[in-house]
Enzyme design. Structure first.
Site, short mmCIF file in Angstrom:
data_model
loop_
_atom_site.label_atom_id
_atom_site.label_comp_id
_atom_site.label_asym_id
_atom_site.label_seq_id
_atom_site.Cartn_x
_atom_site.Cartn_y
_atom_site.Cartn_z
N CYS A 78 2.20 81.97 22.71
CA CYS A 78 2.87 81.18 21.68
C CYS A 78 4.33 81.61 21.50
CB CYS A 78 2.08 81.23 20.38
SG CYS A 78 2.49 79.83 19.34
N HIS A 169 -3.16 80.68 21.21
CA HIS A 169 -3.47 82.06 20.81
C HIS A 169 -4.86 82.44 21.28
CE1 HIS A 169 -0.17 82.65 17.84
NE2 HIS A 169 -0.23 81.34 17.77
N GLU A 171 -5.86 85.35 21.38
CA GLU A 171 -6.22 86.57 20.62
C GLU A 171 -6.86 86.23 19.27
OE1 GLU A 171 -3.31 85.25 20.85
OE2 GLU A 171 -2.08 85.65 19.08
N1 LIG Z 1 2.12 80.59 16.40
C1 LIG Z 1 3.29 80.83 16.92
O1 LIG Z 1 3.53 81.83 17.59
C2 LIG Z 1 4.30 79.80 16.57
C3 LIG Z 1 5.60 79.95 17.29
C4 LIG Z 1 6.71 79.54 16.38
N2 LIG Z 1 6.63 78.16 16.05
C5 LIG Z 1 8.07 79.88 17.02
O2 LIG Z 1 8.89 79.06 17.20
O3 LIG Z 1 8.29 81.01 17.34
#
Ligand SMILES: NC(=O)CC[C@H](N)C(=O)O
Length: 195
Positions: A78, A169, A171
């Site tokens: 992410c 994610h 995790e």
């Molecule tokens: N759940 C996440 O890691 C979201 C990422 C977040 N929207 C970002 O721009 O960093």
């Protein structure tokens, strides 16, 4: 073999838990000198802009770049995937720029803030449980990037050499198969190093 999790911000303990449950030794990385202790690194989910600020504050940018360039495997999830992208659409600069891809932040967010899906991830797992939270999307990839998974026709997991990244994610579930695949990448590379 030891794997580090960048522990400046975000979902750190969840990665440590899955790595440990999968039989790997895992430590939190807060300082540049700790990078020398690990054979692989995870950049967790969280908020990429906040993480980048802390990377700069603790003078981790160059050490992280060097870690990636050394060929030691890195997994980004992410926000971690965002940090690894060469280009961020609509933004001036990427961050660590390890993977030749264009990423759009919060791309799913406009439709749904968070959701769970079941995905096939090539070479990793079938029917993997994936949690998406304000997730980024990979809009384009370069010729050296292997697309590992798509969701609704959008790219959500990629690999380029020693770099693995997913927009969800893994995790936040009990499904450790993606972590196990990463542990294998790190173990194989450590064996090469030892010879
Ligand atoms: N759940 C996440 O890691 C979201 C990422 C977040 N929207 C970002 O721009 O960093």
């Amino acid at each position: 073999m030891k794997i580090g999790v960048l522990a400046l911000q975000g979902a750190v303990s969840e990665h440590i838990r899955l790595l440990t449950n999968s039989g790997a030794e895992a430590i939190e990385i807060k300082r540049a000198d700790q990078l020398a202790e690990v054979d692989g690194l995870i950049l967790p989910g969280g908020e990429s802009t906040a993480m980048r600020r802390l990377i700069d504050k603790y003078q981790l940018f160059k050490p992280l770049r060097e870690f990636g360039e050394s060929g030691k495997p890195i997994l980004g999830t992410c926000a971690g995937l965002i940090l690894m992208a060469k280009t961020l659409s609509g933004e001036q600069d990427g961050h660590l720029g390890f993977i030749d891809m264009v990423v759009e932040r919060n791309a799913f967010g406009r439709q749904r803030d968070s959701f769970e899906a079941t995905l096939d991830v090539k070479g990793v797992a079938e029917k993997l449980t994936a949690v998406f939270i304000r997730a980024p999307l990979v809009k384009e990839v370069g010729p050296d990037v292997d697309i590992l998974s798509e969701y609704n026709g959008e790219i959500v997991a990629v690999k380029q050499g020693s770099f693995l990244a997913c927009s969800f994610h893994p995790e936040l579930t009990d499904d450790a198969r993606l972590h196990q695949a990463f542990i294998k990448m790190v173990a194989e590379r450590s064996v090469l190093e030892a010879h």
